[in-house]
Design a protein around this motif. Structure first.
Motif, short mmCIF file in Angstrom:
data_model
loop_
_atom_site.label_atom_id
_atom_site.label_comp_id
_atom_site.label_asym_id
_atom_site.label_seq_id
_atom_site.Cartn_x
_atom_site.Cartn_y
_atom_site.Cartn_z
N ASP A 64 16.56 -16.86 6.75
CA ASP A 64 16.61 -15.59 7.49
C ASP A 64 17.76 -15.58 8.48
O ASP A 64 18.56 -14.62 8.52
CB ASP A 64 15.27 -15.39 8.20
CG ASP A 64 15.21 -14.10 9.00
OD1 ASP A 64 15.77 -13.09 8.53
OD2 ASP A 64 14.61 -14.09 10.09
N GLU A 75 5.55 -4.11 -3.22
CA GLU A 75 6.48 -5.15 -2.76
C GLU A 75 7.26 -5.76 -3.92
O GLU A 75 8.47 -6.02 -3.80
CB GLU A 75 5.70 -6.24 -2.02
CG GLU A 75 5.12 -5.77 -0.69
CD GLU A 75 3.99 -6.67 -0.17
OE1 GLU A 75 3.52 -6.41 0.96
OE2 GLU A 75 3.56 -7.60 -0.90
N SER A 102 -2.11 -16.89 -1.34
CA SER A 102 -1.52 -16.29 -0.14
C SER A 102 -0.10 -15.79 -0.37
O SER A 102 0.45 -15.09 0.49
CB SER A 102 -1.53 -17.29 1.01
OG SER A 102 -0.69 -18.41 0.72
N GLU A 103 0.49 -16.14 -1.50
CA GLU A 103 1.86 -15.71 -1.80
C GLU A 103 1.90 -14.51 -2.74
O GLU A 103 2.98 -14.07 -3.15
CB GLU A 103 2.67 -16.86 -2.40
CG GLU A 103 2.92 -18.02 -1.45
CD GLU A 103 3.84 -17.67 -0.28
OE1 GLU A 103 4.54 -16.63 -0.36
OE2 GLU A 103 3.86 -18.43 0.71
N LEU A 132 8.79 -12.36 2.67
CA LEU A 132 8.53 -11.01 3.15
C LEU A 132 8.11 -11.02 4.61
O LEU A 132 8.49 -10.13 5.39
CB LEU A 132 7.44 -10.37 2.29
CG LEU A 132 7.13 -8.90 2.56
CD1 LEU A 132 8.30 -8.03 2.17
CD2 LEU A 132 5.88 -8.48 1.79
N SER A 133 7.35 -12.03 5.03
CA SER A 133 6.89 -12.10 6.42
C SER A 133 8.05 -12.25 7.40
O SER A 133 7.92 -11.92 8.58
CB SER A 133 5.89 -13.24 6.60
OG SER A 133 6.53 -14.51 6.53
N TYR A 134 9.18 -12.77 6.90
CA TYR A 134 10.40 -12.88 7.73
C TYR A 134 11.29 -11.64 7.61
O TYR A 134 12.34 -11.59 8.24
CB TYR A 134 11.20 -14.11 7.32
CG TYR A 134 10.67 -15.42 7.86
CD1 TYR A 134 11.20 -15.98 9.03
CD2 TYR A 134 9.64 -16.09 7.23
CE1 TYR A 134 10.72 -17.18 9.53
CE2 TYR A 134 9.15 -17.30 7.72
CZ TYR A 134 9.69 -17.83 8.87
OH TYR A 134 9.21 -19.02 9.37
N GLY A 135 10.89 -10.70 6.77
CA GLY A 135 11.71 -9.51 6.57
C GLY A 135 12.92 -9.77 5.68
O GLY A 135 13.89 -9.00 5.71
N LYS A 168 5.86 -14.05 -0.56
CA LYS A 168 5.16 -13.40 0.55
C LYS A 168 5.62 -14.00 1.87
O LYS A 168 5.73 -13.27 2.88
CB LYS A 168 3.65 -13.58 0.38
CG LYS A 168 2.83 -12.64 1.26
CD LYS A 168 2.87 -11.21 0.71
CE LYS A 168 1.82 -10.33 1.39
NZ LYS A 168 1.74 -8.99 0.75
N THR A 169 5.89 -15.29 1.88
CA THR A 169 6.43 -15.90 3.10
C THR A 169 7.79 -15.31 3.43
O THR A 169 8.09 -15.00 4.59
CB THR A 169 6.54 -17.43 2.93
OG1 THR A 169 5.24 -17.97 2.71
CG2 THR A 169 7.13 -18.08 4.18
N LYS A 212 12.98 -19.91 7.80
CA LYS A 212 13.63 -19.46 9.05
C LYS A 212 15.13 -19.60 8.94
O LYS A 212 15.88 -18.72 9.38
CB LYS A 212 13.09 -20.28 10.23
CG LYS A 212 13.67 -19.86 11.59
CD LYS A 212 13.08 -20.69 12.72
CE LYS A 212 13.70 -20.28 14.06
NZ LYS A 212 13.17 -21.10 15.19
N ARG A 262 8.59 -23.38 2.67
CA ARG A 262 8.27 -22.39 3.69
C ARG A 262 8.89 -22.77 5.03
O ARG A 262 9.22 -21.90 5.84
CB ARG A 262 6.76 -22.24 3.80
CG ARG A 262 6.12 -21.54 2.60
CD ARG A 262 4.62 -21.51 2.68
NE ARG A 262 4.07 -22.86 2.58
CZ ARG A 262 2.82 -23.18 2.88
NH1 ARG A 262 1.99 -22.25 3.31
NH2 ARG A 262 2.39 -24.42 2.75
#
Length: 526
Positions: free
Chosen positions: A377, A463, A456-457, A416-419, A413-414, A374, A370
């Motif tokens: 992305d 999705e 959480s994932e 996805l949180s970054y798009g 899901k992580t 960044k 995780r």
């Protein structure tokens, strides 16, 4: 031919709207809408009554090996074997059933040492007991390891003095070669095995295509196109219409030879086959403990797995991809392999060579950290998660990594949180190309023993479906023609027994593919 598809749920993933009808003209979508504006059926050449079923975009396979699916119909299937004895009996039965002569090469696939009574790979003695004259090679289910008998080693010219390729292993003991090999050593050896009979291959090509269509998939991947596969693809291109699109990725060493043979596949489809880019291998398998990790495997403090390319080799390969403007796909299971991929792409970007527009893909990405998201992305990279591993090998991962690391396998899901427009795949034939099962795994993240890995994932059904439709089209630069239900896009649909967006999460895996539609034509019916 104009067709009206009606009386069902027309599932548009992008806006989560259920429409009542959709119209097509030959291979393209015309329009879709609700009952209050449904066009008169008299103006259509054909009207399809969905009888309450759900129609949605056909699934798109972000990573698999079409050729290996073809060969799987010719090879002995070891997937049900639970012991060395089972392996021996299965291969012996294969010899008898196929009336093989005593010198024919035999390939068997699908064993997994994790599920054998012996909890180990067999060695050449097990295979020699089957035959001393037939060369025999058995492939681990992951495709990363395998075993050769004495006759196969002799055929390949492998002995104790054979150089071990970088990023691979040829096992020896006090008696010499054991027949067991890993990674580059195994893969390089398999390439030199003889090709099956072309008549058998042609029949298996059609069976492999049917397998994908039966799971609602109309675009598939050839995940490692090597020069040895040229005869197979000549048969595919010159053969009957398979009703699927195949996008292939070559090894760096073989790209020019393959493209010289198939120049019409560059930039566009030729006989439904298209060149997609280049494939690189950076590590191995997590269930076989060769995936390259930043921290050691649990209870194995000296083992972090290993990489299969040097930094310089990867730099050179990605530089060539940049210069030739071809998309790179890199096999990265472990977080150390991901770090190597990220670091080299970042280095190239600092030199003014931005690979982001090429959409570099991280294949498998199971141990992607995780903390690395960044970078993924910022560099425009796309993780394609082998998320169904959670069900098939999740309990093995708990044993190999501990619960803390296993909890965050395939952190979709992580992403996805970054798009990040991640995708999901099955690496078939490692497991069947069952997209419904993959969607269920993404939503439930449950192992065979019922353990939830990464609450959480978990993804929503919407999705997960997006990952195997519109995001998968984006990965292939085909978002303008595939992946969603929009006017002018290809009429590629899957018709399902239930709506995965509305059934309970624990019922998704029971949904059946009723029909698959390619370019407006029904090409599979249950």
């Amino acid at each position: 031919m104009k067709t009206l598809w009606t009386n069902g749920s027309i599932l548009n993933i992008t806006n989560q709207t259920d429409y009542d009808w959709i119209t097509t003209n030959d291979d393209l979508i015309l329009d879709l809408g609700f009952k209050n504006n449904q066009p008169n059926s008299d103006i259509f050449d054909n009207v399809i009554d969905l009888e309450g079923a759900t129609l949605m975009p056909a699934f798109i396979d972000p990573h698999s090996h079409f050729s290996a699916n073809v060969y799987s119909f010719i090879q002995a299937d070891l997937s049900e074997c639970l012991s060395f004895e089972d392996i021996g009996n299965t291969i012996k039965n294969h010899i008898v059933e196929n009336k093989l002569t005593d010198d024919e090469w035999i390939t068997a696939t699908g064993y997994d040492h994790n599920f054998l009574e012996e909890k180990d790979h067999p060695r050449k003695e097990v295979l020699d007991a089957i035959s001393l004259t037939n060369p025999i090679a058995i492939h681990h289910q992951s495709g990363h390891f395998g075993v050769f008998n004495s006759a196969a080693l002799a055929y390949l010219g492998i002995d104790e003095n054979t150089p071990v390729p970088s990023g691979g292993s040829i096992e020896t003991d006090e008696n010499g070669l054991t027949g067991y090999m890993e990674e580059n050593a195994f893969i390089d050896s398999v390439k030199r095995a003889p090709m099956p009979d072309m008549d058998a291959i042609q029949s298996s090509i059609e069976k492999a295509a049917h397998r994908y269509l039966s799971y609602g998939i109309t675009t598939v991947q050839e995940g490692m196109m090597v020069k040895e596969l040229i005869p197979l693809y000549e048969a595919i291109i010159n053969g009957p219409d398979l009703h699927i699109d195949i996008i292939y990725y070559t090894g760096l060493a073989d790209k020019d030879k393959v493209l010289d043979r198939f120049p019409l596949t560059v930039d566009d489809y030729h006989s439904n086959v298209k060149f997609g880019g280049v494939k690189l291998f950076l590590d191995g398998s997590p269930q076989g403990k060769t995936a390259w990790l930043r921290e050691p495997y649990l209870g194995d403090e000296d083992n972090c797995g290993y990489g299969t390319m040097s930094d310089q080799q990867l730099y050179d390969g990605l530089t060539k991809a940049y210069e030739e403007e071809v998309q790179p796909l890199a096999h990265c299971n472990g977080d150390a392999a991901v770090a190597q991929y990220v670091n080299v792409i970042r280095k190239l970007k600092a030199e003014g060579k931005d690979l982001g527009p090429l959409r570099p893909v991280v294949i498998h990405a199971q141990l992607l950290g995780r903390d690395q998201m960044k970078d993924i992305d910022e560099l425009g990279m796309i993780p394609s998660f082998f998320l169904a591993h959670i069900f098939h090998w999740g309990d093995i991962h708990i044993a190999n990594f501990g619960m803390d690391r296993a909890d965050y396998i395939s952190p979709a899901k992580t992403a996805l949180s970054y798009g990040i427009p991640f995708t999901l795949h099955q690496d078939s034939p490692v497991i069947p190309p069952n997209m419904i099962e993959t969607i269920a795994c993404a939503v439930n993240r449950t192992t065979k023993q019922g353990v939830v890995l990464g609450e959480s994932e978990k993804l929503t059904a919407q999705e997960a479906i997006t990952a195997v439709t519109s995001n998968a089209a984006h990965q292939y630069f085909e978002e303008g023609i595939k992946g969603t239900l929009e006017t002018g896009k290809r009429a590629n649909f899957v018709i399902l027994s239930d709506n995965p967006m509305t059934v309970r999460n624990d019922q998704i895996n029971s949904i059946q593919v009723l029909k698959t539609v390619k370019d407006g034509r029904v090409v599979y019916s249950k």
